[in-house]
Scaffold this motif. Structure first.
Motif, short mmCIF file in Angstrom:
data_model
loop_
_atom_site.label_atom_id
_atom_site.label_comp_id
_atom_site.label_asym_id
_atom_site.label_seq_id
_atom_site.Cartn_x
_atom_site.Cartn_y
_atom_site.Cartn_z
N ALA A 35 0.81 -1.23 0.00
CA ALA A 35 0.00 0.00 0.00
C ALA A 35 0.84 1.27 0.00
O ALA A 35 0.31 2.35 0.28
CB ALA A 35 -0.94 -0.01 1.21
N LEU A 36 2.10 1.17 -0.31
CA LEU A 36 2.96 2.35 -0.28
C LEU A 36 2.39 3.46 -1.16
O LEU A 36 1.97 3.22 -2.29
CB LEU A 36 4.37 2.00 -0.76
N GLY A 37 2.31 4.64 -0.59
CA GLY A 37 1.80 5.79 -1.32
C GLY A 37 0.28 5.90 -1.37
O GLY A 37 -0.24 6.83 -1.97
N ARG A 38 -0.42 4.98 -0.74
CA ARG A 38 -1.89 5.04 -0.74
C ARG A 38 -2.34 6.35 -0.11
O ARG A 38 -1.82 6.75 0.92
CB ARG A 38 -2.45 3.85 0.03
N THR A 39 -3.28 7.02 -0.73
CA THR A 39 -3.72 8.31 -0.21
C THR A 39 -4.63 8.13 1.01
O THR A 39 -5.23 7.08 1.21
CB THR A 39 -4.52 9.10 -1.27
N ARG A 40 -4.71 9.18 1.81
CA ARG A 40 -5.59 9.15 2.98
C ARG A 40 -7.02 8.96 2.55
O ARG A 40 -7.80 8.25 3.19
CB ARG A 40 -5.44 10.42 3.82
N GLU A 41 -7.41 9.60 1.45
CA GLU A 41 -8.77 9.47 0.95
C GLU A 41 -9.09 8.02 0.59
O GLU A 41 -10.19 7.54 0.87
CB GLU A 41 -8.98 10.38 -0.27
N THR A 42 -8.13 7.34 -0.02
CA THR A 42 -8.34 5.93 -0.36
C THR A 42 -8.46 5.08 0.90
O THR A 42 -9.31 4.19 0.97
CB THR A 42 -7.19 5.42 -1.26
N VAL A 43 -7.63 5.36 1.89
CA VAL A 43 -7.72 4.62 3.16
C VAL A 43 -9.09 4.84 3.79
O VAL A 43 -9.74 3.88 4.22
CB VAL A 43 -6.58 5.03 4.13
N GLU A 44 -9.54 6.08 3.84
CA GLU A 44 -10.86 6.37 4.42
C GLU A 44 -11.97 5.64 3.67
O GLU A 44 -12.86 5.05 4.28
CB GLU A 44 -11.14 7.88 4.39
N GLU A 45 -11.92 5.70 2.35
CA GLU A 45 -12.96 5.06 1.55
C GLU A 45 -12.93 3.55 1.74
O GLU A 45 -13.98 2.91 1.85
CB GLU A 45 -12.78 5.42 0.08
N SER A 46 -11.74 2.97 1.80
CA SER A 46 -11.64 1.52 1.99
C SER A 46 -12.18 1.12 3.36
O SER A 46 -12.83 0.08 3.50
CB SER A 46 -10.19 1.04 1.81
#
Length: 144
Positions: A35-46
């Motif tokens: 998950a390197l570089g995964r955005t905060r928005e993507t983490v929240e959505e996931s």
């Protein structure tokens, strides 16, 4: 909400209000090879689209995380399992996988999958085995 304590002073919870989203984002985006570089928005959505499991130490600080994507009828995917470095080697990853398995048991899912590069023994303790016919699996990757 499941709250389970007793693993050497740690507590496991699925309460989404307790999650430290900033911490999980930092772990995944900077220290998890998948998950390197995964955005905060993507983490929240996931997180919003998943069942989230977390482990907390005696002070209430989050020390581990895992999430499950499932339809609660036939299939689940265990992913983003992360244990903070200072808390590794204490069985927390296996505890997360076992808690997830037990939480999903009433749904009688046909299949629960995960992908791991180097933690096979962690998941084997929770009952996971290698895919019996990997040739039947296919993947659609994001374009590079």
């Amino acid at each position: 909400m499941i709250v389970n304590s007793g693993n050497n002073g740690y507590e496991l919870s699925i309460d989404p209000d307790r999650l430290d989203v900033d911490l999980v984002h930092r772990w995944l985006s900077t220290d998890a090879f998948w998950a390197l570089g995964r955005t905060r928005e993507t983490v929240e959505e996931s997180m919003r689209g998943s069942l989230n499991f977390a482990v907390y130490d005696a002070t209430g600080g989050q020390v581990a995380y895992a999430r499950v994507v499932t339809d609660r009828a036939t299939f689940a995917w265990l992913c983003d399992v992360y244990v903070a470095p200072a808390h590794r080697g204490k069985g927390l990853g296996t505890w997360l996988a076992t808690a997830m398995r037990d939480h999903l048991a009433p749904y009688r899912l046909k299949r629960v999958l995960l992908s791991t590069r180097d933690a096979h023994e962690v998941y084997a303790k929770a009952g996971f085995v290698p895919v019996p016919h990997p040739e039947s699996l296919m993947i659609l990757n994001e374009p590079e």
